[in-house]
Design an enzyme around this catalytic site. Structure first.
Site, short mmCIF file in Angstrom:
data_model
loop_
_atom_site.label_atom_id
_atom_site.label_comp_id
_atom_site.label_asym_id
_atom_site.label_seq_id
_atom_site.Cartn_x
_atom_site.Cartn_y
_atom_site.Cartn_z
N HIS A 135 -3.81 -4.85 0.60
CA HIS A 135 -3.18 -5.44 1.79
C HIS A 135 -3.31 -6.96 1.76
CE1 HIS A 135 -2.44 -1.71 4.07
NE2 HIS A 135 -3.47 -1.25 3.37
N GLU A 145 -1.85 -9.04 3.48
CA GLU A 145 -1.71 -9.64 4.82
C GLU A 145 -3.06 -10.01 5.43
OE1 GLU A 145 -1.08 -6.50 4.02
OE2 GLU A 145 -1.43 -5.09 5.66
N CYS A 196 0.85 -1.20 0.00
CA CYS A 196 0.00 0.00 0.00
C CYS A 196 0.89 1.25 0.00
CB CYS A 196 -0.99 -0.04 1.15
SG CYS A 196 -2.42 0.99 0.83
N1 GLN Z 1 -1.69 6.77 3.07
C1 GLN Z 1 -1.82 6.07 1.84
C2 GLN Z 1 -3.17 6.28 1.19
O1 GLN Z 1 -4.10 6.68 1.82
C3 GLN Z 1 -1.54 4.59 2.04
C4 GLN Z 1 -2.53 3.92 2.93
C5 GLN Z 1 -2.09 2.56 3.40
O2 GLN Z 1 -0.92 2.23 3.33
N2 GLN Z 1 -3.00 1.78 3.89
O3 GLN Z 1 -3.34 6.03 0.04
#
Ligand code: GLN
EC number: 6.3.4.2
Length: 544
Positions: free
Chosen positions: A518, A520, A382
């Protein structure tokens, strides 16, 4: 399917953080292995409507379900231990309960009555428990906090009422407490447990089973003492000492005979739980033959709970590769252009996790640069993908001020930005985003992505369509993609909706992968996750 759903209510006493979530998940897994369908519902007594806007310092990780609900990290345990996927029905906070009662009150649904904790709040809690259990043989209902907290009282009252309203064989009450070992007295102390049960009984609930957490196994005489004071048979006092791995908990509870007590109370089939898969997991976890060092470059390095699913997923990959994964938490704040090589040189792989806000970003960019240049396996999750894009834009495309508008809204090269910003020339953020609620404005939950044939990701997933879970606002800006591709960036997956970049790779690199979702959240101890499994496998193979 059982004719009447059975309910197991799990509460805690003495202190929090005893591992109620893991105990609930483990009991669920025992019952599932007997052939029942199981769901687990978590009730959180705090007033935030959901944990989505809570700081990781307050709350640990926010676990995202397939349907895009931001929930308590205990739901991650449930999904890792049980074959069932949680939804918005599996987690309620007091905030959510009160919110729905107040909405009904405004609509006049209470017909002019005085709205009260009993019966209106308790009825709403019961309604949500019953609704969440629909279609399952067994619903395990975990109440957050400890018995005796002011906030948890309506929840305890609601489950007490359910105990009366449902048939006797439909409900069972399990209470988890701490039995501390006092070093100077040289003994285990049962008094806090006695007090906690006394408190619970004063609220009208007599537990059927006590799970006693302690450093060491409870001797029979302590069990008997607790049983006497708490008015229960001594075989219902279950000892759960600290174990080497959380995946041993189903085995430990089974060994203590918890299945028989639950089976008798809930009138279930007498067949034994089948725990062979857990035995395998534990065996591989405890005695791995290989070792690998992964640098985990994030901003909450002292906060294990903030990345719970992620460290578990690395662990699962270790279990599935006969490898101990040694995670070295590197605070991205502390990395700078002078020290980053020396701080990372002992790592066999580098991972940059998800995150929000600008703190520590430059350190993460240095870590991504190091991994790319030194050909160390890199996994960006992410935010970790966004970091990789910024790094490549700056250092390979020469766009010195490349950044995400999350960290620098007016930067010239907005390589990561909100979808609504792509067409704006003046660097302004659309009003809707600037003024929006902090809750509920994200791309959330499982979404479909199409993998590029023959990409690394395609080889690992062994299919072309994947569903993975998202929790972010920002995206790779498509205006920069072809420039980045000229320098070796590979786009390995795009979303079905909006054609957004979902997975990236890098040419001439042994293992470089960033994903906007994600993975995970869908990793399981018994199988691992294809991306994590191969990340660890490659790190072992290329070990320096
Ligand atoms: N802050 C980044 C976004 O909002 C990544 C978010 C995250 O890693 N879950 O896109």
């Amino acid at each position: 399917m059982l004719k009447d759903t059975r309910f197991i209510f799990v509460t805690g006493g003495v202190v929090s953080s005893l591992g109620k979530g893991i105990a609930s998940a483990s009991i669920g897994s025992l019952l599932e292995s007997k052939g029942y369908t199981v769901t687990v519902i978590k009730l959180d007594p705090y007033f935030n409507v959901d944990p989505g806007t809570m700081s990781p310092f307050q709350h640990g990780e926010v676990f995202v379900t397939e349907d895009g609900t931001e929930t308590d990290l205990d739901l991650g345990h449930y999904e890792r231990f049980i074959n069932h996927k949680c939804t918005k029905e599996n987690n309620f906070t007091a905030g959510k309960i009160y919110y729905s009662v107040l909405r009904k009150e405004r609509k006049g649904e209470y017909l002019g009555k005085t709205v009260q904790v009993i019966p209106h709040i308790t009825d709403e809690i019961k309604r949500k428990i019953i609704k969440g259990s629909k279609g399952y043989d067994i619903a395990i209902v975990e109440i957050g906090g400890t018995v005796g907290d002011i906030e948890s009282q309506p929840f305890i009252e609601a489950i007490r009422q359910l105990g009366l309203e449902l048939k006797n064989y439909q409900t069972s009450f399990i209470h988890l407490t701490l039995v501390p070992f006092l070093k100077n007295a040289g003994e285990l102390k049962t008094k806090p447990t006695q007090h906690s049960v006394k408190e619970y009984r004063s609220l009208g609930v007599q537990p059927d089973i006590l799970i006693c957490r302690s450093d060491i196994k409870l001797p029979q005489e302590s069990k008997e003492k607790i049983a006497l004071f708490c008015s229960m048979p001594s075989n219902a006092v279950i000892s759960l000492p600290d174990l080497e791995t959380i995946y041993e908990v189903p085995l430990a509870l089974d060994e203590e005979g918890i299945d028989k007590i639950i089976t008798d109370k809930l009138q279930l089939e007498k067949n034994k739980p089948n725990l062979s898969a857990w035995k395998k997991v534990v065996k591989r976890k405890i005695k791995p033959s290989k070792l690998v060092n992964v640098a985990f470059v994030g901003k909450y390095v002292d906060l294990k709970d903030a990345y719970f699913s992620l460290t578990e997923a690395l662990d699962h990959a270790g279990i599935n590769n006969d490898t101990k994964v040694n995670i070295n938490f590197v605070s991205s704040d502390e990395l700078n252009s002078k020290n980053y090589s020396s701080k990372l040189k002992k790592s066999d792989a580098i991972l940059v996790p998800g995150g929000f806000g600008g703190r520590g970003i430059e350190g993460m960019i240095l870590a991504a640069k190091y991994a790319r240049e030194k050909k160390v396996p890199y996994f960006g999750i992410c935010l970790g993908l966004q970091i990789a894009i910024i790094e490549i834009a700056r250092n390979l495309c020469g766009l010195k001020d490349a950044n995400s508008t999350e960290f620098k809204p007016r930067t010239k090269h907005k390589v990561i930005s909100l979808i609504t910003e792509w067409k704006n020339e003046d660097g302004s953020i659309e009003k809707r985003d600037k003024n929006s609620d902090k809750g509920g404005t994200m791309r959330l939950g499982a979404q479909k992505a199409k993998l590029k044939i023959n990409s690394l990701a395609h080889k690992l997933y062994k299919k072309t369509n994947i569903f993975e879970r998202h929790r972010h606002r920002y995206e790779v800006n498509p205006e920069y993609v072809s420039e980045l591709e000229k320098k070796g960036l590979l786009i390995s997956a795009r979303s079905e909706i909006h054609n957004l970049v979902e997975i990236i790779g890098m040419k001439d690199h042994p293992w470089y992968l960033g994903c906007q979702f994600h993975p995970e959240f869908t990793s399981k101890p018994k199988t691992g996750h294809p991306l994590f499994n191969d990340f660890i496998k490659t790190a072992v193979k290329l070990k320096r």
